[in-house]
Design a protein around this motif. Structure first.
Motif, mmCIF file in Angstrom:
data_model
loop_
_atom_site.group_PDB
_atom_site.id
_atom_site.type_symbol
_atom_site.label_atom_id
_atom_site.label_comp_id
_atom_site.label_asym_id
_atom_site.label_seq_id
_atom_site.Cartn_x
_atom_site.Cartn_y
_atom_site.Cartn_z
ATOM 1 N N LEU A 80 0.894 -1.248 0.021
ATOM 2 C CA LEU A 80 -0.023 0.076 -0.017
ATOM 3 C C LEU A 80 0.861 1.143 0.262
ATOM 4 O O LEU A 80 0.502 2.269 -0.566
ATOM 5 C CB LEU A 80 -0.809 0.050 1.232
ATOM 6 C CG LEU A 80 -1.970 1.153 1.385
ATOM 7 C CD1 LEU A 80 -2.941 1.106 0.010
ATOM 8 C CD2 LEU A 80 -2.724 1.231 2.632
ATOM 9 N N VAL A 130 -4.102 -8.560 -7.452
ATOM 10 C CA VAL A 130 -4.781 -7.484 -7.440
ATOM 11 C C VAL A 130 -3.662 -6.202 -7.188
ATOM 12 O O VAL A 130 -3.554 -5.277 -7.835
ATOM 13 C CB VAL A 130 -5.697 -7.296 -6.017
ATOM 14 C CG1 VAL A 130 -6.035 -5.922 -5.866
ATOM 15 C CG2 VAL A 130 -6.777 -8.126 -6.483
ATOM 16 N N TRP A 131 -2.332 -6.483 -6.493
ATOM 17 C CA TRP A 131 -1.458 -5.729 -6.384
ATOM 18 C C TRP A 131 -0.614 -5.334 -7.530
ATOM 19 O O TRP A 131 -0.118 -4.551 -8.046
ATOM 20 C CB TRP A 131 -0.576 -6.204 -5.158
ATOM 21 C CG TRP A 131 -1.275 -5.892 -3.753
ATOM 22 C CD1 TRP A 131 -1.944 -6.637 -2.701
ATOM 23 C CD2 TRP A 131 -1.540 -4.393 -3.098
ATOM 24 N NE1 TRP A 131 -2.222 -5.936 -1.573
ATOM 25 C CE2 TRP A 131 -2.304 -4.612 -2.059
ATOM 26 C CE3 TRP A 131 -1.136 -3.247 -3.665
ATOM 27 C CZ2 TRP A 131 -2.530 -3.667 -1.160
ATOM 28 C CZ3 TRP A 131 -1.814 -1.902 -2.791
ATOM 29 C CH2 TRP A 131 -2.201 -2.194 -1.721
ATOM 30 N N ASP A 149 -1.638 -5.726 -10.478
ATOM 31 C CA ASP A 149 -2.177 -4.700 -11.372
ATOM 32 C C ASP A 149 -2.115 -3.306 -11.044
ATOM 33 O O ASP A 149 -1.843 -2.492 -11.884
ATOM 34 C CB ASP A 149 -3.821 -5.122 -11.545
ATOM 35 C CG ASP A 149 -4.222 -6.329 -12.062
ATOM 36 O OD1 ASP A 149 -3.535 -6.835 -12.840
ATOM 37 O OD2 ASP A 149 -5.309 -6.766 -11.921
ATOM 38 N N THR A 150 -2.045 -3.198 -9.627
ATOM 39 C CA THR A 150 -1.889 -1.683 -9.287
ATOM 40 C C THR A 150 -0.541 -1.168 -9.484
ATOM 41 O O THR A 150 -0.382 -0.128 -9.980
ATOM 42 C CB THR A 150 -2.011 -1.865 -7.802
ATOM 43 O OG1 THR A 150 -3.437 -1.985 -7.318
ATOM 44 C CG2 THR A 150 -1.784 -0.274 -7.111
ATOM 45 N N LYS A 153 0.100 -0.594 -13.265
ATOM 46 C CA LYS A 153 -0.717 0.773 -13.758
ATOM 47 C C LYS A 153 0.112 1.781 -13.472
ATOM 48 O O LYS A 153 0.456 2.887 -14.126
ATOM 49 C CB LYS A 153 -2.149 0.829 -13.293
ATOM 50 C CG LYS A 153 -3.088 -0.139 -13.707
ATOM 51 C CD LYS A 153 -4.328 -0.024 -13.430
ATOM 52 C CE LYS A 153 -5.482 -1.006 -13.768
ATOM 53 N NZ LYS A 153 -6.622 -0.914 -13.057
ATOM 54 N N ALA A 154 0.827 1.696 -12.263
ATOM 55 C CA ALA A 154 1.695 2.896 -11.720
ATOM 56 C C ALA A 154 2.743 2.914 -12.363
ATOM 57 O O ALA A 154 3.532 4.110 -12.869
ATOM 58 C CB ALA A 154 1.910 2.489 -10.006
ATOM 59 N N ARG A 169 -9.648 -9.666 -13.174
ATOM 60 C CA ARG A 169 -9.468 -8.743 -14.184
ATOM 61 C C ARG A 169 -9.566 -9.198 -15.465
ATOM 62 O O ARG A 169 -9.991 -8.878 -16.448
ATOM 63 C CB ARG A 169 -8.219 -7.978 -13.866
ATOM 64 C CG ARG A 169 -7.536 -6.893 -14.840
ATOM 65 C CD ARG A 169 -6.415 -6.204 -14.653
ATOM 66 N NE ARG A 169 -5.350 -7.484 -14.670
ATOM 67 C CZ ARG A 169 -4.720 -7.749 -15.578
ATOM 68 N NH1 ARG A 169 -4.972 -7.501 -16.923
ATOM 69 N NH2 ARG A 169 -3.555 -8.706 -15.504
#
Length: 886
Positions: free
Chosen positions: A515, A545-546, A548-549, A552-553, A846
């Motif tokens: 996070l 999920v992480w 993907d995050t 994207k970043a 996703r």
């Protein structure tokens, strides 16, 4: 050129003249807007209707008023002796200021001619005419009421060319009309290009700005290129030449102003242009308005880069540099943002004053935060050239430069390592910068040099934060070799590799670390280690999920290295899930983003993932080609090398080279024991070595390895436990083997390991057949077949008995369709069935959303209902539940 309305105004004046009434008109507009064309067309119409057309064109270089009058009077309808006599009389007078009597004599031949036939006088480019000549035109225009004479003067609307007094005087005459030429409308442009380039009309309109001169040039360029011309590629040489004509037909300041705009780019405000060119800012503003009205520029700059490049190239290099540095200095004095100033300094590729170094560094920091790493690199390289070699300032700039270049290509940092090391020994680097240096050295295999920066003179490890953890991941030997963290330390970064007990506290800490991840060098280890905790404890959905995050970043910030690393992590997760096609895609992407040499010691990670995926799919040709990729020296001293060695062993085992495979597995074991990281969650080498040993007839060896693996396996590591049971089953016979394989598949169902589960089911089906449980064998085989189809395990499919495939086909062909049951809580809708099938096949939420063109939230809602209807609590149990439900 679509000027019918304007032409009608002039035609009405001609009609009045034919009826004996004179008149005048002012035609204004920017250069290229068709003033000359309009005058010529009007002259042709006047002659056709019986009028005498007298014309003249003023030029900027002519300052003799008689030149204009001479052009007008040299017409066949006027006696040839008149211009000569008038010229002689004016020359004898020697006075440039013409008296009323002299003006009367000049216009007398025209007035006499008008007694017999109407006369039209057209003066083009009147803004270039001498004041005396313009006074002469005004003299005549005041005497048109009773004479059938029409005077038309065409002037530029550029404020720099403004002849305010003349225009005001002419406009004040009651018989004078003002014809103002504006840009062509989009509809006019479309009409003009419709025949050959209709679909590209909008591009013609954008590039020309409605300027007929530029539009005509664009049409010529498009015709030269033929029908293949595409939007954005229309402008060519004709367009560039038209731009030059536009500029040179205007005020002299326009050329210099346009070139300054080309050099300064978006920074070229009127005030800055005025300071840079040493002209009045009002003049600069008026010139910019003219360039915009003429269609060359808009709010974003030049409408076409070819025009900008042509103007830019005409400015000598030395002059460009001076212009850019001057503009940068002006902006700095005005307190402009560092980014704005730095762009000018970078374009100048020179630093003239010390303050510029600070500006470039500040701008580089901003660009890095915004994700424009190439710009940050450019600024820092320029700043580094301007400071003293070996200075503390150079050390700081070099460290910043390395950090930015690392984001684009880790290989580019290698050339900076000697300077960074020297700076570290000189005490010019901060602790975090030294951490980065150690990271670069370890990444590129310079282990011994890295160790020297990790220890003090007494050989004790300096507290270096995340870098101390990084060494444990890339070089596990350093975890204990130079006093690293103890194996029982309960922290996220050493939990997996150190074999610590992983509980809810560590899992929460792992998610918290993700996070708080910020995409810079210091975040490399926290992110990867936290992901590893989730992966090795089978929280693959959360890890996905992480991923993907983070991806994207990385895309948003433009970090190529991070995209490669996150794609690798994505591939490794897909391998563990058994989604091998997706694993191949992500591994190939990781290997293509940066070169093999750029991967340094870490190349074993994407290669191992690609190898595992190819082997699982039975694509042994692809696996063999991956083994030809050159490896850096010393890679097998790294954890990355261990993963590669294990994947290579699995490939050899799959093609029957069990002795070679066993050598790889044993080497993995030797190194893991030596490095004190021998725990199966990292690499379960023992079960693979035991299987290879069995193929070679080494039963006792296999039993001992399986016993060791049982003892070392953590309670949460169901994946390894299932693998151990599968191999142990091969040491058993009859129903004992069936029991062990049943336990193995039940254990595998608690994981996301579709490959392990499918392999166990294939073995179980064969074992059941051996003991005579034919129906059970067929049912198990059909279930295995479903998983094989979902996961793309082509190699495993060949191990299924032929009658399983036959039974599946027969069942599908002969089974009558049951009557549709009434809706019940257990019945799945079509949408739920599709989502559940993909989830059982190992697709992430996703990926399911992308496959079915729905949102991730909708996928989650469908899965919640599926779990309730099928009475399952975990994703790995879906395949079995769906098969039973069918």
């Amino acid at each position: 050129m679509e000027r019918e309305a304007e032409f009608r105004v002039l035609s009405s004046l001609l009609s009045d003249a034919l009826r004996g009434k004179g008149g005048a008109a002012l035609v204004t507009g920017p250069a290229g807007y068709g003033k000359t064309t309009l005058l010529r067309a009007f002259g042709g119409a006047a002659a056709a209707r019986g009028a005498v057309f007298l014309s003249a064109t003023a030029t900027r270089t002519d300052n003799d008023p008689w030149e204009l009058f001479d052009q007008i009077l040299r017409h066949p309808a006027i006696p040839s002796t008149v211009p000569g006599a008038l010229s002689h009389d004016l020359a004898e007078g020697g006075d440039r200021t013409l008296s009323a009597a002299q003006l009367h004599e000049i216009w007398k031949p025209v007035q006499e001619l008008a007694r017999d036939t109407p006369v039209v006088i057209a003066v083009d480019d009147a803004h270039h005419a001498d004041d005396t000549a313009l006074r002469g035109l005004l003299y005549l225009s005041r005497r048109l009421e009773a004479a059938p004479i029409v005077v038309v003067a065409a002037l530029s609307s550029c404020p720099l060319d403004e002849r305010a007094l003349f225009s005001a005087e002419m406009s004040s005459q009651p018989h004078c009309r003002h014809v103002q030429l504006g840009p062509l409308s989009a509809a006019d442009v479309a009409d003009m290009v419709a025949d050959d380039h209709g679909p590209e009309a909008a591009e013609f309109d954008r590039l020309s700005g409605g300027n007929p001169l530029l539009l005509g040039a664009l049409i010529e360029d498009a015709r030269d290129r033929g029908a293949s011309a595409r939007p954005g590629s229309i402008a060519g040489d004709h367009y560039v030449k038209a731009v030059w004509r536009f500029l040179h037909r205007g005020h002299p300041a326009l050329v210099a102003l346009a070139q300054a705009v080309a050099v300064l780019g978006e920074a070229g405000s009127p005030a800055l242009l005025g300071e840079t060119l040493a002209i009045d800012p009002m003049v600069a503003a008026q010139g910019l308005n003219t360039l915009e009205a003429g269609g060359l520029v808009d709010a974003a700059g030049f409408r076409d880069e070819r025009a900008r490049d042509a103007l830019y190239a005409k400015v000598p290099a030395r002059e460009r540099t001076k212009m850019l540095l001057r503009a940068a200095a002006v902006l700095q004095q005005e307190g402009a943002p560092a980014l704005r100033v730095a762009r000018l300094l970078a374009a100048a590729d020179d630093i003239g004053e010390p303050w510029m170094v600070g500006v470039l560094r500040n701008a580089a920091d901003q660009e890095q935060r915004d994700g424009d790493f190439p710009c940050a690199v450019r600024y820092l390289r320029l700043a580094r050239q301007a400071v003293a070699r070996g200075s503390a300032e150079e050390a700081q700039i070099t460290s910043d430069l390395a950090a930015v270049e690392w984001q684009l290509d880790p290989l580019s940092v290698v050339r900076l390592l000697p300077d960074l090391e020297a700076a570290a020994w000189a005490g010019h680097l901060r602790s975090d910068q030294t951490e980065n240096l150690v990271t670069y050295l370890l990444w590129h295999g310079q282990r011994e040099k890295a160790i020297t920066h990790l220890t003090d003179r007494e050989g004790n490890v300096r507290p270096t934060g995340w870098t101390s953890r990084f060494r444990s991941w890339l070089y596990p030997a350093l975890l204990t070799g130079v006093g690293g963290a103890p194996a029982d330390e309960r922290s996220v970064e050493v939990a997996v590799i150190g074999g610590a007990r992983i509980d809810d506290d560590i899992l929460i800490a792992a998610e918290q670390a993700l996070l708080n991840t910020r995409l810079d060098d210091s975040a490399l280890v926290p992110a990867l280690t936290a992901l590893a905790v989730l992966v090795y404890t089978e929280r693959l959905d959360r890890a996905g999920v992480w991923i993907d995050t983070l991806l994207k970043a990385a895309d948003r910030r433009g970090s190529v290295t991070w995209r490669a690393l996150v794609s690798t992590a994505n591939s490794l997760i897909d391998v563990r899930r058994g989604v091998l096609r997706s694993a191949t895609t992500h591994a190939n992407r990781a290997l293509s983003l940066i070169s093999h040499r750029s991967w340094g010691m870490a190349i074993g990670l994407p290669l191992s993932s690609a190898l595992d995926a190819a082997t699982g799919r039975g694509r042994h040709d692809i696996a063999a080609s991956l083994l030809t990729v050159p490896l850096p020296d010393g890679i097998f001293n790294t954890l990355s090398g261990l993963y590669y060695m294990h994947a290579r062993g699995c490939h050899h085992a799959a093609i029957g080279r069990h002795m070679t495979a066993l050598a790889d597995f044993d080497s993995c074991g030797d190194l893991m024991r030596e490095w004190e990281i021998d725990q199966p969650a990292l690499i379960p080498w023992r079960s693979d070595a035991a299987l290879a040993g069995l193929r070679l007839g080494r039963t006792a060896y296999a039993r001992s390895l399986l016993a060791e693996q049982d003892e070392l396996t953590q309670p949460w590591d169901m994946r390894t436990r299932a693998a151990t049971l599968r191999v142990r089953a091969l040491l058993a016979e009859g129903r004992d083997r069936v029991a062990l394989l049943t336990e193995a598949t039940t254990t595998a169902e608690q994981t996301a390991d579709l490959v392990g589960l499918a392999t166990g089911l294939v073995d179980l089906s064969r074992a059941q057949r051996t003991v005579g449980d034919t129906d059970a064998a067929r049912t198990t085989g059909l279930r295995a077949q479903l998983l094989i189809e979902q996961s793309g395990l082509e190699a495993l499919a060949r191990q299924l008995p032929r009658d399983v495939l036959t039974a599946k086909k027969t069942r599908a062909e002969r089974k009558p369709k049951p009557p549709q049951p009434a809706p019940s809580t257990r019945e799945l809708s079509d949408a739920e069935q599709r989502v559940a099938s993909l989830a059982a096949a190992g697709f992430s939420n996703r990926e399911i959303a992308s496959e079915l063109f729905i949102t991730v939230s909708t996928v989650e809602q469908h899965l919640t209902r599926v779990y309730r209807k099928l009475k399952v609590t975990r994703r790995p149990l879906l395949a079995k539940a769906l098969n039973s439900h069918a």
